[in-house]
Write a protein that holds these residues in place. Structure first.
Motif, short mmCIF file in Angstrom:
data_model
loop_
_atom_site.label_atom_id
_atom_site.label_comp_id
_atom_site.label_asym_id
_atom_site.label_seq_id
_atom_site.Cartn_x
_atom_site.Cartn_y
_atom_site.Cartn_z
N ILE A 126 40.27 47.90 36.95
CA ILE A 126 39.19 47.02 37.38
C ILE A 126 39.68 46.17 38.54
O ILE A 126 40.80 45.63 38.51
CB ILE A 126 38.72 46.13 36.22
CG1 ILE A 126 38.05 46.99 35.14
CG2 ILE A 126 37.78 45.03 36.69
CD1 ILE A 126 37.72 46.24 33.87
N ASN A 127 38.87 46.05 39.57
CA ASN A 127 39.21 45.24 40.74
C ASN A 127 39.17 43.76 40.35
O ASN A 127 38.16 43.27 39.86
CB ASN A 127 38.22 45.53 41.86
CG ASN A 127 38.54 44.76 43.12
OD1 ASN A 127 38.31 43.57 43.19
ND2 ASN A 127 39.07 45.46 44.11
N LEU A 128 40.27 43.05 40.57
CA LEU A 128 40.36 41.65 40.17
C LEU A 128 39.35 40.77 40.89
O LEU A 128 38.77 39.85 40.30
CB LEU A 128 41.77 41.12 40.40
CG LEU A 128 42.73 41.14 39.21
CD1 LEU A 128 44.09 40.60 39.60
CD2 LEU A 128 42.16 40.33 38.04
N SER A 129 39.13 41.04 42.16
CA SER A 129 38.16 40.25 42.92
C SER A 129 36.75 40.46 42.37
O SER A 129 35.96 39.52 42.24
CB SER A 129 38.20 40.62 44.41
OG SER A 129 39.46 40.30 44.96
N GLU A 130 36.44 41.72 42.04
CA GLU A 130 35.14 42.03 41.46
C GLU A 130 34.99 41.39 40.08
O GLU A 130 33.92 40.90 39.72
CB GLU A 130 34.96 43.54 41.37
CG GLU A 130 33.56 43.98 40.99
CD GLU A 130 33.36 45.49 41.12
OE1 GLU A 130 32.32 45.98 40.64
OE2 GLU A 130 34.24 46.16 41.69
N PHE A 131 36.10 41.39 39.33
CA PHE A 131 36.09 40.74 38.03
C PHE A 131 35.80 39.24 38.17
O PHE A 131 34.95 38.69 37.47
CB PHE A 131 37.44 40.94 37.33
CG PHE A 131 37.60 40.15 36.06
CD1 PHE A 131 37.04 40.61 34.87
CD2 PHE A 131 38.30 38.96 36.05
CE1 PHE A 131 37.17 39.88 33.70
CE2 PHE A 131 38.44 38.22 34.88
CZ PHE A 131 37.88 38.69 33.70
N GLN A 132 36.48 38.61 39.09
CA GLN A 132 36.29 37.17 39.31
C GLN A 132 34.86 36.86 39.74
O GLN A 132 34.26 35.88 39.30
CB GLN A 132 37.29 36.66 40.35
CG GLN A 132 37.27 35.14 40.52
CD GLN A 132 38.41 34.64 41.40
OE1 GLN A 132 39.10 35.42 42.04
NE2 GLN A 132 38.61 33.34 41.42
N SER A 133 34.31 37.71 40.59
CA SER A 133 32.94 37.50 41.07
C SER A 133 31.92 37.67 39.95
O SER A 133 30.82 37.09 40.01
CB SER A 133 32.62 38.49 42.19
OG SER A 133 33.47 38.28 43.30
N ALA A 134 32.27 38.45 38.92
CA ALA A 134 31.34 38.68 37.81
C ALA A 134 31.25 37.49 36.87
O ALA A 134 30.28 37.36 36.11
CB ALA A 134 31.76 39.92 37.03
N LEU A 135 32.25 36.61 36.88
CA LEU A 135 32.25 35.44 35.99
C LEU A 135 31.21 34.43 36.46
O LEU A 135 31.11 34.12 37.65
CB LEU A 135 33.64 34.80 35.97
CG LEU A 135 34.79 35.70 35.52
CD1 LEU A 135 36.11 34.92 35.54
CD2 LEU A 135 34.54 36.29 34.14
N ARG A 136 30.44 33.90 35.51
CA ARG A 136 29.39 32.95 35.83
C ARG A 136 29.56 31.69 34.99
O ARG A 136 30.40 31.62 34.09
CB ARG A 136 28.01 33.57 35.53
CG ARG A 136 27.81 34.91 36.16
CD ARG A 136 26.42 35.50 36.01
NE ARG A 136 25.72 35.27 34.76
CZ ARG A 136 24.82 36.12 34.24
NH1 ARG A 136 24.54 37.26 34.88
NH2 ARG A 136 24.19 35.84 33.12
N ASP A 137 28.74 30.69 35.31
CA ASP A 137 28.79 29.44 34.54
C ASP A 137 28.42 29.66 33.08
O ASP A 137 28.90 28.93 32.20
CB ASP A 137 27.85 28.40 35.16
CG ASP A 137 28.33 27.90 36.52
OD1 ASP A 137 29.53 28.05 36.80
OD2 ASP A 137 27.50 27.40 37.29
N ASP A 138 27.57 30.67 32.81
CA ASP A 138 27.14 30.92 31.43
C ASP A 138 27.93 32.05 30.76
O ASP A 138 27.57 32.52 29.68
CB ASP A 138 25.65 31.23 31.38
CG ASP A 138 25.27 32.50 32.14
OD1 ASP A 138 26.06 32.90 33.03
OD2 ASP A 138 24.21 33.08 31.85
#
Length: 372
Positions: A126-138
């Motif tokens: 899994i791409n770490l940058s893509e993983f980080q972008s998927a994280l949201r406030d909720d």
């Protein structure tokens, strides 16, 4: 029949089998009973719990015995959701997760959760940058497998968990494929829960371990449950726990030696394919015991049956999805679809696998490639 499906299940370790018989005969009481015979079983159970705490680099009061990886994944995810420190209905997971996680996500989606499924890069990670972008406030939970069961890639769980911890997100990791093969000391302290399964490291089937961070206050999924501190119902299988403990200690003690063995037979196997090298695609793996590959133009199920007819047991991917005749989830997650995704086969090695064995398998695959 030569066996090359150790990623699906291993034979029972001889010493583990002896431990199972001994515990069945001498520690037969119910570990929850208050009499002396029950207490004797309870003491053995707690001794094993302490051993797994050491093997998993985790606190003893966070160790729970389950029926295996599938139940452990389901209950761990439910426990973390009940213990989330913040409000939210968003979960991040991978497209190639084991069916026990994927099916739990389908169930949660029906309950109103929004699930983000992350694809794999061509290297199987899994791409770490893509993983980080998927994280949201909720986002309240992340569930990412440590080791892929089909091609053997290891995800950057430590880095993912660090990002989650910074954002108050709980993390579960399915470690069924990596316990006894990869270093757990950097994983357990970073995640909030993880699962392992006995029969993947020469223990009995139907027994496993789940770790839940003891600092979390979770609610039992089954109301009124008393076994394993409310984590799961049903009398604990003390003989299987004892046998699994013996197998686990041996797996960890021999981890480095076995890794060298797997590297050696993997190289011998790949070299044996060289006469028809252009017919095969072999995928990147961090676990040398697992080889995910394709034979171009032939469905994996056909290749598996041809190998079986010639005396070799291989697989077309995760055993929990073997009868569905659908494309490999890992291939789909990597963007490989259609007929190509159905070409996937998996070869996995064990302690008993020899160089001669893998060369014979390689020669057989070359014959199949040339014939069809």
């Amino acid at each position: 029949m030569q066996y090359f499906d150790y990623a699906a299940s291993c034979p029972l370790d001889e010493e583990a089998a002896k431990a199972y018989v001994k515990a069945s005969a001498e520690f037969y009481g119910n570990a929850s009973s208050l009499h002396d015979i029950g207490d004797k079983a309870r003491q053995l159970l707690e001794h094993c719990r302490g051993e797994f705490a050491q093997l998993l680099w985790a606190p003893k009061d966070g160790i729970y015995f389950t029926s295996g990886g599938s139940e452990g994944n389901f209950l761990a995810i439910q426990a973390l959701l009940s213990a989330s420190p913040k409000e939210g209905k968003h979960i991040v997971t991978g497209m190639a997760e084991h069916s026990s996680v994927a099916n739990t996500m389908k169930l949660l989606k029906k309950s109103g959760y929004d699930i983000t499924f992350l694809p794999l890069q061509p290297d199987g990670k899994i791409n770490l940058s893509e993983f980080q972008s998927a994280l949201r406030d909720d986002t309240v939970l992340v569930s990412i497998q440590h080791g892929n069961p089909e091609i053997g890639t290891i995800q950057p769980i430590k880095e993912m968990a660090a990002l989650c911890r910074h954002n108050g997100i709980l993390v579960h990791s399915d470690c069924v494929q990596t316990f006894g093969k990869a270093d757990m000391s950097t994983i357990s302290p970073m995640v909030d829960s993880l699962t392992i399964s006995g029969h993947k490291f020469y223990g009995p089937k139907g027994i496993g371990v789940t770790y839940i961070n003891p600092s979390l206050t979770w609610k039992p999924f089954y109301p009124g449950t008393t076994h394993e501190s409310g984590f799961r119902p049903g009398t604990v299988n003390v003989p299987a726990v004892a046998a699994m403990s013996v197998a686990a200690k041996r797996a960890v003690e021999q981890q480095r030696i076995q890794a060298e063995h797997f590297f050696h037979v993997r190289e011998a196997f790949i070299q044996s394919l060289s006469p028809a090298e252009s017919a095969f695609i072999i995928y990147n793996s961090d676990l040398p015991s697992t080889v995910g590959m394709r034979l171009k133009g032939l469905e994996g199920q056909f290749v598996m049956l041809e190998c079986n007819r010639r005396g070799f047991a291989i697989s077309t991917g995760s055993a929990c999805s073997a009868h569905l005749q659908t494309p490999s989830k890992t291939m789909t997650a990597m963007g490989i679809t259609g007929k190509e995704a159905k070409e996937f086969i998996r070869i996995s090695f064990g302690r008993e696998t020899t160089e001669e064995d893998v060369i014979q398998l390689g020669e057989t695959l070359v014959k199949i490639a040339n014939q069809y």
